[in-house]
Design a protein around this motif. Structure first.
Motif, short mmCIF file in Angstrom:
data_model
loop_
_atom_site.label_atom_id
_atom_site.label_comp_id
_atom_site.label_asym_id
_atom_site.label_seq_id
_atom_site.Cartn_x
_atom_site.Cartn_y
_atom_site.Cartn_z
N PHE A 169 0.85 -1.20 0.00
CA PHE A 169 0.00 0.00 0.00
C PHE A 169 0.88 1.25 0.00
O PHE A 169 0.48 2.30 -0.46
N ARG A 170 2.09 1.11 0.55
CA ARG A 170 3.08 2.19 0.53
C ARG A 170 4.44 1.57 0.19
O ARG A 170 5.12 1.02 1.07
N PRO A 171 4.85 1.62 -1.08
CA PRO A 171 6.12 0.97 -1.47
C PRO A 171 7.31 1.44 -0.64
O PRO A 171 8.18 0.63 -0.30
N ASP A 172 7.35 2.72 -0.28
CA ASP A 172 8.51 3.22 0.48
C ASP A 172 8.57 2.62 1.88
O ASP A 172 9.66 2.36 2.42
N TYR B 128 7.61 -0.43 2.82
CA TYR B 128 8.15 -1.78 2.74
C TYR B 128 9.60 -1.79 2.27
O TYR B 128 10.39 -2.65 2.68
N TYR B 129 9.95 -0.83 1.43
CA TYR B 129 11.34 -0.75 0.96
C TYR B 129 12.28 -0.51 2.14
O TYR B 129 13.36 -1.10 2.23
N ARG B 130 11.86 0.35 3.08
CA ARG B 130 12.68 0.61 4.27
C ARG B 130 12.80 -0.62 5.16
O ARG B 130 13.76 -0.73 5.94
N MET B 131 11.85 -1.55 5.05
CA MET B 131 11.91 -2.77 5.84
C MET B 131 12.69 -3.88 5.14
O MET B 131 12.79 -5.00 5.64
N GLY B 132 13.26 -3.57 3.98
CA GLY B 132 14.13 -4.52 3.31
C GLY B 132 13.55 -5.21 2.08
O GLY B 132 14.22 -6.03 1.46
N PHE B 133 12.31 -4.87 1.71
CA PHE B 133 11.71 -5.48 0.53
C PHE B 133 12.26 -4.85 -0.75
O PHE B 133 12.64 -3.68 -0.76
N GLY B 134 12.29 -5.65 -1.80
CA GLY B 134 12.64 -5.13 -3.12
C GLY B 134 11.40 -5.01 -3.97
O GLY B 134 10.34 -5.54 -3.64
#
Length: 249
Positions: free
Chosen positions: A94-97, A99-105
């Motif tokens: 729902f918010r790519p940023d 999840y990106y901060r949590m290590g997702f690509g």
């Protein structure tokens, strides 16, 4: 929109019927402040089925936003599937940023196409198209399992997930398939959505899922959509097929 009563009924169905997913809640004392649904996936990784975890329906109480609830849920999700020996964690962000901060690509880009049905090619190969019923579930399972075995990145669907295609996403849901020699070579799940506030005859056709095996099946579906030109304003299709635009005029 989903009412609380409908949501509770839906979650009850999931809990009772889908052995490959579980509902989890996060509590602060006696008050539930967040929840999610975890999915036990088998994913095709370059031809080998590997265990993977998925998360969806992540929800945070309106009065508990910005307190780390979503972060705690996702950390639990990752720990849960690491403990089960899974190799990948999957979700729609729902918010790519966040999840990106949590290590997702980031995965493959999703594109939304909105086009006239007549933009698709018309041919004479749609004679194998039929409306699918619950009796076709074995054919659907056989097709989807075979399709997944050939497609890197695809996850197997449980029998219950495939059954939900027949139950529908809405009262206007339709499921059509392409059959040849007693086998299913593709299916399309779609629904109708109003395209105008006051003109009831203007409708869009929204494709929910569309899989095909081979050019003959693809041509049949394209012809089927093309022939809806008199009734359908626009076709709406979200897809990760990077070359879908080559089909359109």
């Amino acid at each position: 929109s989903m009412t609380a009563e409908n949501a509770a009924k839906r979650f009850q169905e999931v809990s009772e019927n889908d052995a490959t997913s579980q509902l989890w809640g996060l509590h602060d004392d006696d008050h539930m402040v967040g929840g999610m649904r975890l999915h036990d996936f088998k994913l095709n990784y370059f031809g080998t089925l590997i265990p993977a975890g998925g998360v969806g329906a992540v929800a945070v109480d309106l009065m508990h936003k910005k307190k780390g609830v979503a972060r705690d849920l996702i950390n639990f999700f990752l720990d849960h599937y690491t403990g089960k020996g899974s190799y990948l964690g999957l979700l729609y962000p729902f918010r790519p940023d966040f999840y990106y901060r949590m290590g997702f690509g980031y995965g493959q880009k999703m594109n939304q196409y909105t086009f006239s049905p007549s933009s698709l090619p018309l041919s004479s190969t749609n004679h194998g198209l039929v409306c699918l019923t619950a009796d076709d579930l074995p054919l659907l399972e056989e097709f989807y399992t075979g399709y997944t075995s050939r497609q890197h990145g695809y996850c197997l669907k449980s029998s219950w997930e495939l059954q939900t295609l027949f139950k529908g996403f809405s009262s206007t849901n339709c499921l059509v398939g392409y059959k040849k020699n007693g086998k299913l070579l593709g299916y399309m799940a779609f629904a109708f959505r109003k395209a105008h506030e006051t003109n009831f005859v203007k409708n869009n056709l929204v494709i929910r899922e569309w899989l095909w095996d081979g050019p003959e099946a693809l041509a049949a579906f394209c012809s089927f959509l093309h022939t809806q030109t008199d009734q359908i304003n626009r076709v709406v299709y979200n897809t990760q097929h990077s070359d879908f635009h080559f089909l359109l005029k």
